[in-house]
Design an enzyme around this catalytic site. Structure first.
Site, PDB file in Angstrom:
ATOM      1  N   LYS A   1       0.908  -1.213  -0.045  1.00  0.00           N
ATOM      2  CA  LYS A   1      -0.172  -0.181  -0.067  1.00  0.00           C
ATOM      3  C   LYS A   1       1.055   1.122  -0.102  1.00  0.00           C
ATOM      4  CE  LYS A   1      -1.694   3.022   1.765  1.00  0.00           C
ATOM      5  NZ  LYS A   1      -1.478   4.508   1.203  1.00  0.00           N
TER       6      LYS A   1
ATOM      7  N   CYS B   1      14.039  11.259   5.963  1.00  0.00           N
ATOM      8  CA  CYS B   1      13.666  10.819   7.278  1.00  0.00           C
ATOM      9  C   CYS B   1      15.346  10.896   7.989  1.00  0.00           C
ATOM     10  CB  CYS B   1      13.393   9.488   7.430  1.00  0.00           C
ATOM     11  SG  CYS B   1      14.248   8.242   7.021  1.00  0.00           S
TER      12      CYS B   1
HETATM   13  P1  NAD Z   1       2.303   9.507   6.562  1.00  0.00           P
HETATM   14  O1  NAD Z   1       2.566   8.947   7.728  1.00  0.00           O
HETATM   15  O2  NAD Z   1       1.466  10.605   6.078  1.00  0.00           O
HETATM   16  O3  NAD Z   1       1.971   8.230   5.328  1.00  0.00           O
HETATM   17  C1  NAD Z   1       2.671   6.860   5.266  1.00  0.00           C
HETATM   18  C2  NAD Z   1       1.689   6.129   5.150  1.00  0.00           C
HETATM   19  O4  NAD Z   1       0.493   5.998   5.836  1.00  0.00           O
HETATM   20  C3  NAD Z   1       1.134   6.188   3.536  1.00  0.00           C
HETATM   21  O5  NAD Z   1       0.812   4.848   3.008  1.00  0.00           O
HETATM   22  C4  NAD Z   1      -0.264   6.916   4.089  1.00  0.00           C
HETATM   23  O6  NAD Z   1      -1.314   6.744   2.842  1.00  0.00           O
HETATM   24  C5  NAD Z   1      -0.973   6.112   5.441  1.00  0.00           C
HETATM   25  N1  NAD Z   1      -1.475   6.773   6.007  1.00  0.00           N
HETATM   26  C6  NAD Z   1      -1.491   8.146   6.372  1.00  0.00           C
HETATM   27  N2  NAD Z   1      -2.454   8.447   7.230  1.00  0.00           N
HETATM   28  C7  NAD Z   1      -3.022   7.541   7.404  1.00  0.00           C
HETATM   29  C8  NAD Z   1      -4.123   7.197   8.516  1.00  0.00           C
HETATM   30  N3  NAD Z   1      -4.815   8.545   9.358  1.00  0.00           N
HETATM   31  N4  NAD Z   1      -4.373   5.894   8.898  1.00  0.00           N
HETATM   32  C9  NAD Z   1      -3.800   4.916   7.882  1.00  0.00           C
HETATM   33  N5  NAD Z   1      -2.782   5.108   7.313  1.00  0.00           N
HETATM   34  C10 NAD Z   1      -2.482   6.283   7.001  1.00  0.00           C
HETATM   35  O7  NAD Z   1       3.941   9.739   5.992  1.00  0.00           O
HETATM   36  P2  NAD Z   1       4.282  10.659   4.667  1.00  0.00           P
HETATM   37  O8  NAD Z   1       4.156  11.928   4.824  1.00  0.00           O
HETATM   38  O9  NAD Z   1       4.097   9.782   3.611  1.00  0.00           O
HETATM   39  O10 NAD Z   1       6.248  10.237   5.015  1.00  0.00           O
HETATM   40  C11 NAD Z   1       6.946  11.251   5.681  1.00  0.00           C
HETATM   41  C12 NAD Z   1       7.374  10.687   7.146  1.00  0.00           C
HETATM   42  O11 NAD Z   1       7.848   9.277   6.858  1.00  0.00           O
HETATM   43  C13 NAD Z   1       8.234  11.548   7.963  1.00  0.00           C
HETATM   44  O12 NAD Z   1       7.743  11.793   9.168  1.00  0.00           O
HETATM   45  C14 NAD Z   1       9.439  10.847   7.695  1.00  0.00           C
HETATM   46  O13 NAD Z   1      10.286  11.224   8.665  1.00  0.00           O
HETATM   47  C15 NAD Z   1       9.006   9.350   7.820  1.00  0.00           C
HETATM   48  N6  NAD Z   1      10.035   8.289   7.170  1.00  0.00           N
HETATM   49  C16 NAD Z   1      10.407   7.765   8.062  1.00  0.00           C
HETATM   50  C17 NAD Z   1      11.531   6.759   7.482  1.00  0.00           C
HETATM   51  C18 NAD Z   1      11.977   5.734   8.633  1.00  0.00           C
HETATM   52  O14 NAD Z   1      12.882   4.609   8.297  1.00  0.00           O
HETATM   53  N7  NAD Z   1      12.202   5.971  10.059  1.00  0.00           N
HETATM   54  C19 NAD Z   1      11.974   6.653   6.343  1.00  0.00           C
HETATM   55  C20 NAD Z   1      10.975   7.457   5.346  1.00  0.00           C
HETATM   56  C21 NAD Z   1      10.258   8.559   5.864  1.00  0.00           C
END
Ligand code: NAD
Length: 499
Positions: free
Chosen positions: A173, A281
């Site tokens: 997803k 990240c």
């Molecule tokens: P996000 O949390 O908005 O989305 C991530 C995933 O979760 C997506 O597939 C999205 O569709 C889903 N999602 C979003 N809201 C949801 C909800 N309410 N309920 C269920 N699923 C939901 O993150 P983003 O903005 O796409 O990515 C950026 C974030 O990811 C930053 O915080 C970054 O630091 C983090 N990140 C972390 C790593 C790591 O390895 N720690 C790596 C890359 C990015």
């Protein structure tokens, strides 16, 4: 306008829910396609089909599975330019950066080609008289990955590579903000020989995620994204009895000691702070110079370098350092946080709020922004900004600088710049953060090590890729066997070696 699809049973399938999300070209600020948002019924059907395909894939010997991945690597290299351009068009990062995104995922797939070795079990000959004991790693069944927008190629490959190599079927997803490249990856895997149904891509939002979290067929979930969603998925997935690992947000500190090579430190901070518009990240978002003199020297070195950064669309060629942020909401959030920093009394050394680019006035660009004299109670310090904004927190001593990084709620990555071995060693040993750089600003481990943050940057056991991924996507079974020849006739157990 183009409607994107799901990828189910080897086919690009149109969405059936009637719900869509707009996908933008962030450089132009225009909608370029719509992605379907799957209903629970669509997700459940994809999972059921994956469950049907999985046993045959699991029974395929590991070398054959690895050969599919080997061919996938070849196809990724063949299509590198197309993948990178499609990625840049949705994410906004430069084409060389997008190629890096594909490349780092590809390296995880290369590591997974070693699956036959990594899946070898353990064997204890004669654990008791006439008794052998062995353990084997078996796939879990159907597993899922839920991934963020910021690495649309690499992070899906962190998940699907090891999961497939271990013999699982995989439900991906991806982020609804950058869905094209994950669909391209699925098509390439099919071309590489992956049987239909073993990898299903379902696009969607919370409804699709909740369907995955609640479906009893799903055995494990790997999530990467923001911390609040990571915590939600971890809680709901675990309470449904699944194996779950969730990687969340970050606020990565780079400590600059007085003995550091200040040119190197400034170059590193510019790349790590502003590359990919800070949407990594592992970006460095906090610089912690130790001592007033170090801080003054650092700012003096940083400022001209940051002013020289070229911000533009990915189509403008190789001179562009970074592009827009991903959406209008992301831009508004970053600008709002800069306003907040000013209101809270941080010193705004360079202001990126009024950045504008001729011909791209609607694009989601934010100019490079530098704050000095940020304090730990400010929101710009506590919050992950995820934009091209670097905050400087001045520390009087090494202990104070170490304390800032230790006390922050996030623990993804960190770095120290110093020439002193004792200090570097002390830092690596004491810091409570998952990935540590010594004179390396973005210490992302290569595919054969594991990747994972601590504190509120990671929930659950085991890290991503490297050997940990093979543990996460398998379960161990231990067999104890005693052969009939070890028993006396008449059914009475008797051990030869004890006679
Ligand atoms: P996000 O949390 O908005 O989305 C991530 C995933 O979760 C997506 O597939 C999205 O569709 C889903 N999602 C979003 N809201 C949801 C909800 N309410 N309920 C269920 N699923 C939901 O993150 P983003 O903005 O796409 O990515 C950026 C974030 O990811 C930053 O915080 C970054 O630091 C983090 N990140 C972390 C790593 C790591 O390895 N720690 C790596 C890359 C990015």
């Amino acid at each position: 306008m183009k409607d994107l699809t799901h990828f189910v049973n080897g086919q690009h399938v149109a969405g059936g829910s009637g719900r869509f999300a707009d996908v933008y070209n962030p450089a132009l600020g225009e909608v370029q396609s719509r992605v379907p948002l799957a209903s629970k019924a669509e997700v459940d059907a994809a999972i059921a089909a994956a469950a049907e395909a999985q046993p045959k894939w699991a029974a395929t010997n590991p070398q054959r599975r690895a050969r599919v991945l080997m061919e996938f690597v070849r196809l990724l290299n063949r299509d590198m330019q197309n993948l990178a351009e499609a990625l840049s068009a949705e994410h906004g990062k430069t084409v060389p950066d997008a190629k890096g995104d594909v490349q780092r995922g590809l390296e995880v797939i290369e590591f997974c080609i070693g699956a036959p070795h990594l899946l070898k079990g353990e064997f204890s000959d004669s654990a008791g008289p006439g008794i052998d004991m062995y353990s084997m790693r078996q796939p879990l069944g159907v597993v899922a990955g839920i991934t963020p927008f910021n690495f649309p190629a690499m992070i899906p490959m962190w998940k699907l590579g090891p999961a497939l190599a271990c013999g699982n079927a995989f439900i991906l997803k991806p982020s609804e903000r950058a869905p094209t490249v994950p669909l391209m990856l699925a098509a390439l895997l099919q071309e590489a020989g992956l049987p239909d149904g073993v990898l299903q891509v379902v696009n969607g939002d919370k409804e699709a995620v909740d369907a995955i979290l609640d479906n009893p067929e799903i055995q494990a979930i790997g999530f990467v994204g923001s911390t609040p969603i990571a915590q939600y998925i971890y809680g709901r997935g675990c309470s449904n009895g699944k194996r779950v690992q969730c990687f969340g947000g970050a606020k990565n500190h780079m400590i600059v000691m007085p003995d550091a090579d200040m040119d190197q430190a400034a170059d590193a901070l510019v790349g790590a702070g502003y590359g990919a518009a800070g949407e990594r990240c592992m970006a460095i978002s906090v610089a912690v110079p130790v001592g007033e003199e170090t801080a003054d020297r650092l700012i003096e070195k940083l400022l001209p370098r940051i002013e020289k950064l070229k911000v533009g669309p990915y189509t403008a060629g190789p001179d562009v350092d970074y592009g827009p942020v991903v959406t209008a909401e992301a831009k508004a959030r970053v600008l709002g946080l800069i306003d907040k920093g000013v209101a809270e009394g941080a010193e705004l050394v360079l202001d990126g709020r009024n950045f504008s680019l001729q011909g791209y006035e609607k694009g989601f660009f934010v100019g490079p922004t530098l704050f000095d004299r940020v304090t730990t109670d400010m929101e710009i310090y506590r919050t992950e900004i995820f934009g091209p904004v670097l905050s400087t927190v001045r520390a009087k001593t090494y202990e104070e600088a170490l304390g800032y990084a230790m006390d922050h709620e996030y623990g993804n990555g960190t770095a120290i710049f110093t020439r002193d071995g004792d200090t570097a060693r002390d830092f690596a040993s004491r810091i409570n953060i998952g990935m540590v750089g010594i004179n390396v600003p973005i210490p992302v481990p290569l595919a054969y090590h594991t990747f994972g943050g601590w504190k509120k940057s990671g929930f659950g056991d085991l890290n991503q890729h490297g050997p940990d991924a093979f543990r996460f996507y398998t379960r161990t079974k231990t067999v104890t066997s005693r052969w009939p020849s070890g028993m006396k006739e008449g059914g009475e157990f008797h051990f030869k070696q004890m006679d």
